[in-house]
Design a protein around this motif. Sequence first.
Motif, PDB file in Angstrom:
ATOM      1  N   HIS A  96      -0.657   1.375   0.041  1.00 15.36           N
ATOM      2  CA  HIS A  96       0.075   1.510   1.309  1.00 15.36           C
ATOM      3  C   HIS A  96      -0.771   0.819   2.380  1.00 15.36           C
ATOM      4  CE1 HIS A  96       2.270   5.220  -0.406  1.00 15.36           C
ATOM      5  NE2 HIS A  96       3.096   4.200  -0.371  1.00 15.36           N
ATOM      6  N   GLU A  99      -2.745   2.427   5.167  1.00 17.37           N
ATOM      7  CA  GLU A  99      -3.825   3.353   4.793  1.00 17.37           C
ATOM      8  C   GLU A  99      -5.032   2.484   4.446  1.00 17.37           C
ATOM      9  OE1 GLU A  99      -2.016   5.627   1.622  1.00 17.37           O
ATOM     10  OE2 GLU A  99      -0.313   6.145   2.887  1.00 17.37           O
ATOM     11  N   ARG A 143       3.381   0.172   5.631  1.00 16.09           N
ATOM     12  CA  ARG A 143       3.314   0.848   4.339  1.00 16.09           C
ATOM     13  C   ARG A 143       3.772  -0.111   3.230  1.00 16.09           C
ATOM     14  NH1 ARG A 143       3.053   6.222   2.983  1.00 16.09           N
ATOM     15  NH2 ARG A 143       4.379   6.987   1.297  1.00 16.09           N
ATOM     16  N   HIS A 182      -5.555   6.633  -1.521  1.00 22.47           N
ATOM     17  CA  HIS A 182      -4.614   6.728  -0.397  1.00 22.47           C
ATOM     18  C   HIS A 182      -5.221   7.532   0.736  1.00 22.47           C
ATOM     19  CE1 HIS A 182      -0.767   5.371  -2.388  1.00 22.47           C
ATOM     20  NE2 HIS A 182      -1.572   5.510  -3.430  1.00 22.47           N
ATOM     21  N   GLU A 183      -4.561   7.422   1.887  1.00 21.99           N
ATOM     22  CA  GLU A 183      -4.862   8.314   3.005  1.00 21.99           C
ATOM     23  C   GLU A 183      -3.578   9.028   3.355  1.00 21.99           C
ATOM     24  OE1 GLU A 183      -7.679   6.696   6.169  1.00 21.99           O
ATOM     25  OE2 GLU A 183      -6.706   4.902   5.395  1.00 21.99           O
TER      26      GLU A 183
END
Length: 507
Positions: A96, A99, A143, A182-183
């Motif tokens: 994403h 992120e 994203r 990911h975040e």
Amino acid sequence: MSAVFLLLCSSLVWAQSIPPTPFEQTKKQSLPDSRTIDDYLMTLDTLSPRARRVALGTSAGGRPIPALLLSESPSFLQGAVGEQHKPTVMMFGSQHGNEPSGAEAMQQLARELVAGEHPELLRRLNLVLVAMANPDGRDLSSRHNANNDNTNIDYVALQAGETRLLVDALHRFDPDVVFDAHESGIWKRVLTREQGWMTDVEAQFDMGNNPNIDGRLREYTEHTLLPALIERVSSAGLAAVRYRGEITSLDQAVSRGGLGITNLRNYAAMQGRVSILVENRLDNKAGVYATPRNIAERVRKQHLSMLAMLQLVADEAEPLLALSHRARQRWQSADADRTLWMGVSFGTNREQPEITLPLVRMADGHKQLHRFRNREAIVTREPVPLAAAYAVTRERERMARWLAHHHITFETVSEPRQLLVDRLEITAVRKQSEARPGVREKVKPEVRVNRQSVTLQRGDLLVPMGQPLAPLAALMLDPRSANALYQEEGWSWLQPGAFPVFPVVEY
Ligand SMILES: [Zn+2]
């Protein structure tokens, strides 16, 4: 003696000559673009005999997607040949694009390894770092990629070029471990703006959790590897927990990360790989931090999570390799248990129907435990014994391309051939009730099975189920499966009548 001395000298030279990452060069104040990051990976390649930058392909927006191989083995660096006693670990950052800290943490890790830090890691592991899995998203702060595809849920359809090249890379490097970084934002529209609360998590870990993943591999990951990882990250000072699924509202139920094989985490695990996901905290835009949106701190958390994972995998190399090798081999033989679950979903955990999770009040930072319904139990339905093969009789050229993209082996029927099959007849199609807003709507076919003899025609496809990707192929091909290809856009084949893809009993 002199050789050791020389070796020490040369690693000292490396240590002194490895430049900081582009992000570190800005004093952690701004994010470099994808070309600058790729240039840095090429610099590491030039400076170190243990690093090699390879091109995986190009994004929808025309940006290169590189991988950085880090290894002490020339045959791994040059030919992607894995070593028997060393796990190959493949790490994906910033799939994403919004992120970004995964890409930064991975460059930092690469810099450290090239400079000779954490020497035990390259002694015991071969690494493939895909720091920018989505360079378009990186440069566009999105994203998605430049075509607006969300590659993260594209692993069944393989609609986006990015997803296809990441799948090619999985095939090429054949990793034992896949790590997806990911975040996760703590500011949510309903939970935060309307209800006034934010979740309070620093690091959450999840794993391949689809119940069709090799049982021993799943057990080991869930009960040994993941608890150990959470323990290590927590003792390093970063509060880590099991991932509880996205919390967007006070009155929702909590579960786990999704069970579908449309995401990288489950897709990779269905291939017999240990698959782990981290979600580190993505701080709220409105906060006041030492660096823009707390990016230095976020990168520190991702780096810590990645380093702890690599150290654990190095320590666990022996059992982990045995399990992942077995999981990748067993489908090639007629194993005793070859049953697949076509229906998978979450249900209430009856032993613990409620769970409390910490939340922070937006207005004053007050912390409080909140009670949620606990729907983390994994419910399985519709067991189906794995067929000998699947026959494909519609849009065969398109299906052949799609199978090839997945690296699923198939053969094309060259002359009419009579086979005993389970013909699948769809008697009704209804919408699935459990679809949530923002989640793709699924349909549920009612299927009658008729065992009969069928003559396949020239050009029909046969997909044998004696191959490492057999369970993955079956779950995507069988219309009864919750993750069938026909749930994807552009594949709406689920209509009443005889279904054009069906299991072959004898092959
Ligand atoms: Zn994400």
